[in-house]
Design an enzyme around this catalytic site. Sequence first.
Site, PDB file in Angstrom:
ATOM      1  N   LYS A 159     -40.009  27.617 -32.947  1.00  0.00           N
ATOM      2  CA  LYS A 159     -38.664  27.276 -33.413  1.00  0.00           C
ATOM      3  C   LYS A 159     -38.047  26.292 -32.423  1.00  0.00           C
ATOM      4  CE  LYS A 159     -35.194  30.221 -35.557  1.00  0.00           C
ATOM      5  NZ  LYS A 159     -34.587  31.545 -35.419  1.00  0.00           N
TER       6      LYS A 159
HETATM    7  C1  E4P Z   1     -32.337  32.310 -38.001  1.00  0.00           C
HETATM    8  O1  E4P Z   1     -33.458  32.000 -37.741  1.00  0.00           O
HETATM    9  C2  E4P Z   1     -31.343  32.744 -37.035  1.00  0.00           C
HETATM   10  O2  E4P Z   1     -32.044  33.457 -36.038  1.00  0.00           O
HETATM   11  C3  E4P Z   1     -30.337  33.686 -37.605  1.00  0.00           C
HETATM   12  O3  E4P Z   1     -30.450  33.762 -39.005  1.00  0.00           O
HETATM   13  C4  E4P Z   1     -28.938  33.493 -37.119  1.00  0.00           C
HETATM   14  O4  E4P Z   1     -28.123  34.452 -37.728  1.00  0.00           O
HETATM   15  P1  E4P Z   1     -26.683  34.850 -37.185  1.00  0.00           P
HETATM   16  O5  E4P Z   1     -25.719  33.778 -37.585  1.00  0.00           O
HETATM   17  O6  E4P Z   1     -26.373  36.144 -37.872  1.00  0.00           O
HETATM   18  O7  E4P Z   1     -26.795  34.986 -35.695  1.00  0.00           O
END
Ligand code: E4P
Length: 217
Positions: free
Chosen positions: A83
């Site tokens: 990522k």
């Molecule tokens: C996605 O890959 C992110 O890790 C995640 O969905 C972020 O979500 P949040 O806004 O609830 O922290």
Amino acid sequence: MKFFLDTADITEIREANATGLLDGVTTNPSLIKKAGREFFEVISEIAAEVDGPVSAETVAHDHETMLLEGLKCAEIAKNIAVKVPLTMEGLKTCKALRARGIMVNVTLCFSANQALLAAKAGASFISPFVGRHDDVGFDGMELIEDIRLIYDNYGFDTEILVASVRHPTHILESARIGADVATMPWSAMQKLFNHPLTTNGLAGFDKDWAATGFSIL
Ligand code: E4P
């Protein structure tokens, strides 16, 4: 639509995997902190538990260091998706990792133009954050519609991974629009199974069945 779990909690991942409906996992530095476990240890355990892609996030901001981190993460297991953030440095890294055949999830996407850049950089997944978009007064799902339209216009095969999912309506809208994946907390996935009429209907059948005195087994 594929279902990913957005967590680094191995207990939640095992419970979700036991349903047979789990297609992958996404993590981020905040989720690693929440899990309270060493990064490589927890990512290795998740990657061994789940057959599908497991996102492990880099933390460097410059391309050179991010690439080294990404290569190290990719060594953990074949199903690791590295990522990277949606920055210029992140997209350079995306391109370099994809050239080596490594899956890449481009994260922190908040505009359709950013998603277009990620697709051009060869991203395997683009992660638009719908919940955080809603939080600041925009409609996160409009962003998903725009990205779907643009990707279909040009035949990009980058998968739209709806992230920052907060509730079942986000998941329903994602499926309506034709997003490829939704990554969600285990609590949101569990809610999908529930309907009060299912609960009430089951209670009624239980009562009537008990009155018959029959047994299936
Ligand atoms: C996605 O890959 C992110 O890790 C995640 O969905 C972020 O979500 P949040 O806004 O609830 O922290």
